[in-house]
Structure formats: structure tokens, C-alpha cells
Design a protein around this motif. Structure first.
Motif, PDB file in Angstrom:
ATOM      1  N   THR A  46       0.832  -1.202   0.000  1.00 54.53           N
ATOM      2  CA  THR A  46       0.000   0.000   0.000  1.00 54.53           C
ATOM      3  C   THR A  46       0.868   1.254   0.000  1.00 54.53           C
ATOM      4  O   THR A  46       0.629   2.193  -0.765  1.00 54.53           O
ATOM      5  CB  THR A  46      -0.946  -0.006   1.210  1.00 54.53           C
ATOM      6  N   SER A  53       1.020   3.792  -3.163  1.00 48.70           N
ATOM      7  CA  SER A  53       0.609   5.170  -2.863  1.00 48.70           C
ATOM      8  C   SER A  53       1.699   6.156  -3.260  1.00 48.70           C
ATOM      9  O   SER A  53       1.415   7.211  -3.835  1.00 48.70           O
ATOM     10  CB  SER A  53       0.273   5.319  -1.379  1.00 48.70           C
ATOM     11  N   THR A  54       2.944   5.825  -2.979  1.00 46.51           N
ATOM     12  CA  THR A  54       4.065   6.686  -3.343  1.00 46.51           C
ATOM     13  C   THR A  54       4.192   6.814  -4.861  1.00 46.51           C
ATOM     14  O   THR A  54       4.440   7.913  -5.379  1.00 46.51           O
ATOM     15  CB  THR A  54       5.373   6.146  -2.731  1.00 46.51           C
ATOM     16  N   PHE A  85      -6.969   1.171  -5.464  1.00 50.20           N
ATOM     17  CA  PHE A  85      -6.284   2.435  -5.750  1.00 50.20           C
ATOM     18  C   PHE A  85      -6.860   3.149  -6.959  1.00 50.20           C
ATOM     19  O   PHE A  85      -6.349   4.181  -7.371  1.00 50.20           O
ATOM     20  CB  PHE A  85      -4.784   2.182  -5.983  1.00 50.20           C
TER      21      PHE A  85
END
Length: 145
Positions: free
Chosen positions: A97, A101-102, A131
Motif C-alpha cells: 500500500t 501510494s508513493t 487504488f
């Protein structure tokens, strides 16, 4: 899900080929067998060696212990997530995650999309959908997202 903040990334080296092989064997073998009906040992060994040498490859570590691999290619038009594999013991800790996300933040800042390919039989597709990834192309073997 526990969010892990104590992992680090380091550049991969040819000595990490064994790790690349192990994570593919432990996380992908059943999906490879379900898709193609056989495990091509020579191919997996060769790809593991090649990927470990890639300048785009990183090793995920917790307390300096290798726990997974992360391979991302950056192009002018998009960011391609090529591999994100974690040893089973280190899955569902929030590492994936955090990494995805990065990537999404990086892509937003660069005004390019993140692209990936996931095996059609792999339940990780649901992880990516969380996502906002959507299928852009489908074959019997893979979903491009």
C-alpha cells in the motif's frame, strides 16, 4: 491491515537474483501453473537474474532483511509497475500500500499515469482496484491496468 513504516528500499544487485527467484516461486508459482500448466525453471531463473541486474529494481528490506522486490520503469509517458512481490510472511503489513501510494503521488506530480499488468488469475487485481486502477486491456493470461 497493519501499516508498516519500517521498511526501506535499496538498489538491487546481481547477488539478489536468489531473492527475485524466491519471491516469484513463493508468490507466483500457483498462478503460473494455473495459467500455463507448467513451471519453466530455466525461464524463471533467467528472468530473476536479469531483473536483479536492472537499474529499475529495488529490494524491499525490514531491519536490513530482504523481504521483497520492487521493479518500476519510468518513461516520459507513464510509470510502469513491473514487479512488486513480497515474501508471504511480509504481505498484508501495508508495505505494498505504501509503495503503490508513493508511485501514485509521483505520477500525479509528473502528470503521467501508473500502468501495470497482473495475471488474470491473481487476486492482486482487487488490491490494485482499491487504488482506482481499471482494466484497459485483457487477454486470457493478463489484465493491463
Amino acid at each position: 491491515m497493519k501499516i508498516s513504516t519500517n521498511f526501506t528500499l535499496r538498489s538491487s544487485s546481481p547477488w539478489d537474483a536468489t531473492l527475485f527467484y524466491s519471491v516469484i516461486d513463493l508468490t507466483m508459482r500457483e498462478f503460473i501453473l494455473a495459467t500455463w500448466g507448467r513451471w519453466d525453471e530455466a525461464r524463471v531463473q533467467s528472468e530473476s537474474q536479469a531483473h536483479s541486474k536492472s537499474p529499475n529494481a529495488q529490494v524491499i528490506e525490514i531491519d536490513r532483511v530482504p523481504v521483497g522486490v520492487f521493479l518500476v520503469a519510468r518513461y516520459p509517458t507513464h510509470i510502469q509497475l513491473e514487479q512488486i512481490y513480497l515474501l508471504p510472511k511480509y504481505q498484508q503489513l501495508g508495505i505494498g500500500t505504501a509503495l503503490i501510494s508513493t508511485l501514485i503521488v509521483e505520477a500525479d506530480r509528473s502528470s503521467v499515469p501508473v500502468r501495470l499488468r497482473v495475471m488474470a488469475v491473481n487476486p492482486a487485481k482487487r488490491f490494485y482496484e482499491r487504488f482506482g486502477f481499471v482494466i484497459t486491456e485483457a487477454t486470457p493470461e493478463f489484465f493491463s491496468m
